[in-house]
Design a protein around this motif. Structure first.
Motif, PDB file in Angstrom:
ATOM      1  N   ALA A 132       0.840  -1.193   0.000  1.00  0.00           N
ATOM      2  CA  ALA A 132       0.000   0.000   0.000  1.00  0.00           C
ATOM      3  C   ALA A 132       0.885   1.257   0.000  1.00  0.00           C
ATOM      4  CB  ALA A 132      -0.897   0.015   1.231  1.00  0.00           C
ATOM      5  N   PRO A 133       0.435   2.320  -0.675  1.00  0.00           N
ATOM      6  CA  PRO A 133       1.233   3.552  -0.665  1.00  0.00           C
ATOM      7  C   PRO A 133       1.205   4.193   0.715  1.00  0.00           C
ATOM      8  CG  PRO A 133      -0.850   3.917  -1.779  1.00  0.00           C
ATOM      9  CD  PRO A 133      -0.767   2.444  -1.485  1.00  0.00           C
ATOM     10  N   PRO A 134       2.212   4.992   1.041  1.00  0.00           N
ATOM     11  CA  PRO A 134       2.239   5.614   2.375  1.00  0.00           C
ATOM     12  C   PRO A 134       1.144   6.678   2.505  1.00  0.00           C
ATOM     13  CG  PRO A 134       4.002   6.489   1.013  1.00  0.00           C
ATOM     14  CD  PRO A 134       3.356   5.380   0.224  1.00  0.00           C
ATOM     15  N   PHE A 135       0.752   6.955   3.747  1.00  0.00           N
ATOM     16  CA  PHE A 135      -0.229   8.000   4.003  1.00  0.00           C
ATOM     17  C   PHE A 135       0.384   9.359   3.709  1.00  0.00           C
ATOM     18  CE2 PHE A 135      -2.009   4.711   6.807  1.00  0.00           C
ATOM     19  CZ  PHE A 135      -3.325   4.753   6.395  1.00  0.00           C
ATOM     20  N   PRO A 136      -0.411  10.296   3.177  1.00  0.00           N
ATOM     21  CA  PRO A 136       0.136  11.644   2.952  1.00  0.00           C
ATOM     22  C   PRO A 136       0.300  12.364   4.285  1.00  0.00           C
ATOM     23  CG  PRO A 136      -2.191  11.601   2.439  1.00  0.00           C
ATOM     24  CD  PRO A 136      -1.795  10.181   2.735  1.00  0.00           C
ATOM     25  N   SER A 137       1.207  13.319   4.311  1.00  0.00           N
ATOM     26  CA  SER A 137       1.373  14.089   5.540  1.00  0.00           C
ATOM     27  C   SER A 137       0.215  15.073   5.632  1.00  0.00           C
ATOM     28  CB  SER A 137       2.714  14.830   5.533  1.00  0.00           C
ATOM     29  OG  SER A 137       2.762  15.702   4.423  1.00  0.00           O
ATOM     30  N   LEU A 138      -0.409  15.096   6.792  1.00  0.00           N
ATOM     31  CA  LEU A 138      -1.582  15.943   6.998  1.00  0.00           C
ATOM     32  C   LEU A 138      -1.268  17.019   8.019  1.00  0.00           C
ATOM     33  CD1 LEU A 138      -4.344  13.214   7.083  1.00  0.00           C
ATOM     34  CD2 LEU A 138      -3.757  14.697   5.187  1.00  0.00           C
ATOM     35  N   PRO A 139      -1.809  18.185   7.957  1.00  0.00           N
ATOM     36  CA  PRO A 139      -2.715  18.678   6.923  1.00  0.00           C
ATOM     37  C   PRO A 139      -1.970  19.010   5.637  1.00  0.00           C
ATOM     38  CG  PRO A 139      -2.271  20.408   8.496  1.00  0.00           C
ATOM     39  CD  PRO A 139      -1.567  19.168   8.997  1.00  0.00           C
TER      40      PRO A 139
END
Length: 189
Positions: free
Chosen positions: A162-169
């Protein structure tokens, strides 16, 4: 000519935006329009409609495994604790025997088909694949394979690819104020 909703308001807490009451009203209006009703049908009391006690109610019947069913008497106040449950249990510890040991075909090879024991009709064979059940591995297509499946896992499945989570916000992103506009297709005569 399509009907366009310009403004809406409801007295509930969420009424200034959109609430379930407004959505229900829109769906009901669309239903009346599609049904070709020119007026809203009147609400009838129970004495003005046909009695329904003789008609079976099937909305509450749900499919499920045998051991999860409870048979109750049709009396007021009956609880599931007072019902009859399936006594299904695993009568021995350990894995189920290998299907080759349960295959009775060679033992009863010389007998007539109508005098064979019931186990000979179960089509047990070492060639069939095994699947998981709450009692261990059982043959595909057996009653235990579909009536007693393994319990679903409550654990989280982590996908390695799975691709990594985006940095939020997210940078340079902000929510704009909401704008509500609704349209109902069709007309109510």
């Amino acid at each position: 000519m399509p009907v366009v909703l310009i403004n809406s308001n409801c007295s509930c807490v969420a009424g200034c935006g959109i609430c379930n009451h407004l959505v229900a009203l829109l769906f009901q209006t669309a239903h009346y329009s599609e049904s070709g009703m020119s007026v809203v049908p009147p609400v009838l009391s129970c004495t003005q409609t046909e009695q329904k006690w003789h008609k079976p109610r099937t909305m509450g019947v749900k499919l499920g495994p045998v051991d999860a069913m409870v048979v109750l008497k049709p009396k007021p106040g009956a609880t599931t604790a007072s019902g009859v449950r399936s006594p299904l249990f695993k009568g021995y510890s350990g894995e189920l025997p290998h299907p080759a040991t349960l295959n009775p075909g060679p033992v009863y090879a010389g007998m007539k088909a109508d005098s064979l024991p019931l186990i000979c009709t179960m089509n047990i064979s070492p060639d069939k694949p095994l699947v998981d059940s709450i009692f261990g591995k059982v043959q595909v297509g057996s009653v235990l394979s579909y009536q007693q499946p393994p319990p679903p896992s409550d654990s989280v499945v982590i996908h390695e690819d799975a691709p990594p989570f985006p940095s939020l916000p997210l940078e340079c992103y902000h929510l704009s104020p909401p704008e509500y506009s609704f349209a109902v297709l069709g007309t109510l005569l």
